[in-house]
Design a protein around this motif. Structure first.
Motif, PDB file in Angstrom:
ATOM      1  N   VAL A 264       0.929  -1.255   0.040  1.00  0.00           N
ATOM      2  CA  VAL A 264      -0.025  -0.120  -0.052  1.00  0.00           C
ATOM      3  C   VAL A 264       1.033   1.214  -0.049  1.00  0.00           C
ATOM      4  O   VAL A 264       0.640   2.228  -0.913  1.00  0.00           O
ATOM      5  N   SER A 265       2.031   1.180   0.892  1.00  0.00           N
ATOM      6  CA  SER A 265       2.845   2.423   1.017  1.00  0.00           C
ATOM      7  C   SER A 265       3.580   2.607  -0.451  1.00  0.00           C
ATOM      8  O   SER A 265       3.805   3.808  -0.962  1.00  0.00           O
ATOM      9  N   THR A 266       3.882   1.351  -1.098  1.00  0.00           N
ATOM     10  CA  THR A 266       4.530   1.644  -2.363  1.00  0.00           C
ATOM     11  C   THR A 266       3.467   2.199  -3.344  1.00  0.00           C
ATOM     12  O   THR A 266       4.147   3.046  -4.187  1.00  0.00           O
TER      13      THR A 266
ATOM     14  N   ILE B 200       2.161   9.373  -5.896  1.00  0.00           N
ATOM     15  CA  ILE B 200       2.461  10.593  -5.427  1.00  0.00           C
ATOM     16  C   ILE B 200       3.678  11.053  -6.089  1.00  0.00           C
ATOM     17  O   ILE B 200       3.842  12.387  -6.485  1.00  0.00           O
ATOM     18  N   ILE B 201       4.688  10.253  -6.145  1.00  0.00           N
ATOM     19  CA  ILE B 201       5.932  10.990  -6.938  1.00  0.00           C
ATOM     20  C   ILE B 201       5.658  11.091  -8.314  1.00  0.00           C
ATOM     21  O   ILE B 201       6.003  12.069  -8.938  1.00  0.00           O
TER      22      ILE B 201
ATOM     23  N   ILE C  40      10.668  11.682 -17.090  1.00  0.00           N
ATOM     24  CA  ILE C  40      10.161  10.726 -17.868  1.00  0.00           C
ATOM     25  C   ILE C  40      10.288   9.360 -17.141  1.00  0.00           C
ATOM     26  O   ILE C  40       9.345   8.524 -16.828  1.00  0.00           O
ATOM     27  N   ILE C  41      11.695   9.270 -16.844  1.00  0.00           N
ATOM     28  CA  ILE C  41      11.980   8.089 -16.109  1.00  0.00           C
ATOM     29  C   ILE C  41      11.269   7.881 -14.666  1.00  0.00           C
ATOM     30  O   ILE C  41      10.956   6.850 -14.402  1.00  0.00           O
TER      31      ILE C  41
ATOM     32  N   ALA D 169       7.624   5.124 -11.141  1.00  0.00           N
ATOM     33  CA  ALA D 169       6.801   5.336 -10.079  1.00  0.00           C
ATOM     34  C   ALA D 169       5.533   4.660 -10.541  1.00  0.00           C
ATOM     35  O   ALA D 169       4.814   3.938  -9.687  1.00  0.00           O
ATOM     36  N   ILE D 170       4.938   4.991 -11.387  1.00  0.00           N
ATOM     37  CA  ILE D 170       3.587   4.306 -12.138  1.00  0.00           C
ATOM     38  C   ILE D 170       3.792   2.939 -12.221  1.00  0.00           C
ATOM     39  O   ILE D 170       3.018   2.245 -11.826  1.00  0.00           O
TER      40      ILE D 170
END
Length: 191
Positions: free
Chosen positions: A43-45, A51-52, A177-178, A183-184
């Motif tokens: 969940v935190s990841t 968010i990032i 972009i990276i 992150a996504i």
């Protein structure tokens, strides 16, 4: 364990109950043992990744959200197939345990009628079914992970292509972009 006495007399045998309790104990131990920590980690990841991603590049993040449903669908199909095959294997093991328990419980009768080879063959047949289920489970796992990785890598390719357009047209940088891409996709895999 909440079943009445008649259920165990008619529906199932002692060997099947013992085999089920033994295999279910491992499942319960796995569920209680590390699941809470793993849940908090995932969940935190997931939240941290989004968010990032949205702080670094909201436009690419919105476009990359389209890659989440295929990842989730592939993971869901894989887990459903694996659980069905695991259940089939567990049922075959229970039947093999039932044959074993009945044979050992009435060993004098089995030996007096020279039924050892018949009991061994019946036991082997149940183990063959379990073996085939385990092989199918392995194949399904490999195909599921392969399809999941195919979707992830296609999403990476799409993000790089669209990120190049954003670099040219909107002034994004390669680092952003990276960052958004990683992150996504990390957040999507943890979903």
């Amino acid at each position: 364990m909440r079943k009445g006495y008649s259920f165990f007399d008619v529906e199932t045998s002692t060997g099947e109950v013992i085999e089920r309790m033994s295999s279910d104990r491992m499942l319960i131990q796995d569920a209680i043992g590390e699941k809470v920590g793993k849940f908090l980690h995932l969940v935190s990841t997931f939240l941290g990744g989004f968010i990032i991603a949205f702080t670094r590049g909201w436009l690419l993040s919105l476009v990359m959200l389209s890659s989440i449903p295929p990842v989730v669908a592939a993971a869901a199909v894989m887990s459903l197939v694996l659980s069905k095959l695991s259940n089939r294997s567990q049922m075959a093991y229970a039947e093999a345990g039932k044959v074993f328990e009945q044979t050992i419980g009435s060993i004098r009768t089995v030996i007096s009628f020279t039924g050892e080879s018949r009991a061994i063959n019946e036991y082997k047949e149940h183990l063959k079914i379990s073996y085939k289920s385990a092989v199918h489970q392995g194949i399904a796992g490999v195909l599921g992970v392969g399809s999941l990785l195919l979707i992830v890598f296609c999403s990476y390719g799409f993000a790089v292509w669209y990120g190049a357009k954003l670099i040219i047209e909107k002034g994004y940088t390669g680092g952003y972009i990276i960052n958004v891409l990683m992150a996504i996709m990390t957040g999507a895999i943890c979903l």
